[in-house]
Design a protein around this motif. Structure first.
Motif, PDB file in Angstrom:
ATOM      1  N   UNK A  39       0.851  -1.184   0.000  1.00 61.26           N
ATOM      2  CA  UNK A  39       0.000   0.000   0.000  1.00 61.26           C
ATOM      3  C   UNK A  39       0.885   1.231   0.000  1.00 61.26           C
ATOM      4  N   UNK A  40       0.401   2.306  -0.601  1.00 59.70           N
ATOM      5  CA  UNK A  40       1.198   3.530  -0.687  1.00 59.70           C
ATOM      6  C   UNK A  40       0.381   4.743  -0.276  1.00 59.70           C
ATOM      7  N   UNK A  46       5.511   6.926   1.302  1.00 57.94           N
ATOM      8  CA  UNK A  46       5.370   5.933   2.365  1.00 57.94           C
ATOM      9  C   UNK A  46       4.748   4.687   1.752  1.00 57.94           C
ATOM     10  N   UNK A  47       5.389   3.533   1.998  1.00 55.74           N
ATOM     11  CA  UNK A  47       4.889   2.255   1.498  1.00 55.74           C
ATOM     12  C   UNK A  47       4.792   1.277   2.658  1.00 55.74           C
ATOM     13  N   UNK A  48       3.674   0.579   2.714  1.00 60.45           N
ATOM     14  CA  UNK A  48       3.471  -0.429   3.759  1.00 60.45           C
ATOM     15  C   UNK A  48       3.253  -1.775   3.076  1.00 60.45           C
ATOM     16  N   UNK A  58       5.962  -4.757   6.866  1.00 63.40           N
ATOM     17  CA  UNK A  58       7.066  -3.832   6.627  1.00 63.40           C
ATOM     18  C   UNK A  58       6.581  -2.445   6.303  1.00 63.40           C
ATOM     19  N   UNK A  59       7.503  -1.501   6.401  1.00 61.74           N
ATOM     20  CA  UNK A  59       7.195  -0.100   6.175  1.00 61.74           C
ATOM     21  C   UNK A  59       8.425   0.570   5.586  1.00 61.74           C
ATOM     22  N   UNK A  60       8.240   1.316   4.506  1.00 60.04           N
ATOM     23  CA  UNK A  60       9.321   2.088   3.892  1.00 60.04           C
ATOM     24  C   UNK A  60       8.904   3.547   3.887  1.00 60.04           C
ATOM     25  N   UNK A  80      -2.272   5.879   6.400  1.00 57.60           N
ATOM     26  CA  UNK A  80      -2.914   5.755   5.087  1.00 57.60           C
ATOM     27  C   UNK A  80      -2.288   4.623   4.271  1.00 57.60           C
ATOM     28  N   UNK A  81      -0.971   4.490   4.322  1.00 55.50           N
ATOM     29  CA  UNK A  81      -0.293   3.418   3.576  1.00 55.50           C
ATOM     30  C   UNK A  81      -0.674   2.049   4.126  1.00 55.50           C
TER      31      UNK A  81
END
Length: 114
Positions: A39-40, A46-48, A58-60, A80-81
């Motif tokens: 998800x973005x 932000x990416x989940x 994970x989370x970026x 939101x991500x």
């Protein structure tokens, strides 16, 4: 004399089909627990990552948004991500369940337990 016993064979056939469906459901549930979606939010800042069962794995976060004065914005983007990943995972789970119901010859709107 023993009319109506032909239905026993049909019942056995139904039970076998139910057991096969249960096995396929278990396999699909395991597959969905291993399948990861992304998800973005914030245009990809932000990416989940989450499984199709909703577990966040994970989370970026792009370092350019890590500014102390923007803490609340970053928190909102993270949430939101994660929500986006969970929605995508749920949609994938539903789509796979629909494929299974169709393969089993059940009505398209038949709801299998997810």
């Amino acid at each position: 004399m023993l009319k109506g016993l032909g239905g026993i064979g049909d019942m056995a056939k139904m039970m076998k089909a139910a057991q096969e469906m249960q096995g396929k459901m278990a396999e699909l549930q395991e597959e969905m627990a291993r399948t990861v979606v992304v998800g973005e939010s914030g245009g990809g800042l932000v990416k989940a990552r989450a499984t199709c069962k909703g577990e966040v794995t994970g989370l970026d976060i792009d370092p350019s948004i890590l500014v102390a004065s923007e803490k609340e914005v970053v928190e909102d983007l993270i949430i939101a991500a994660i929500k986006d990943a969970q929605v995508k995972g749920h949609a994938r789970n539903v789509a796979e369940m629909q494929k299974m119901t169709q393969a089993l010859g059940l009505p398209a709107d038949f709801k299998l337990p997810i």
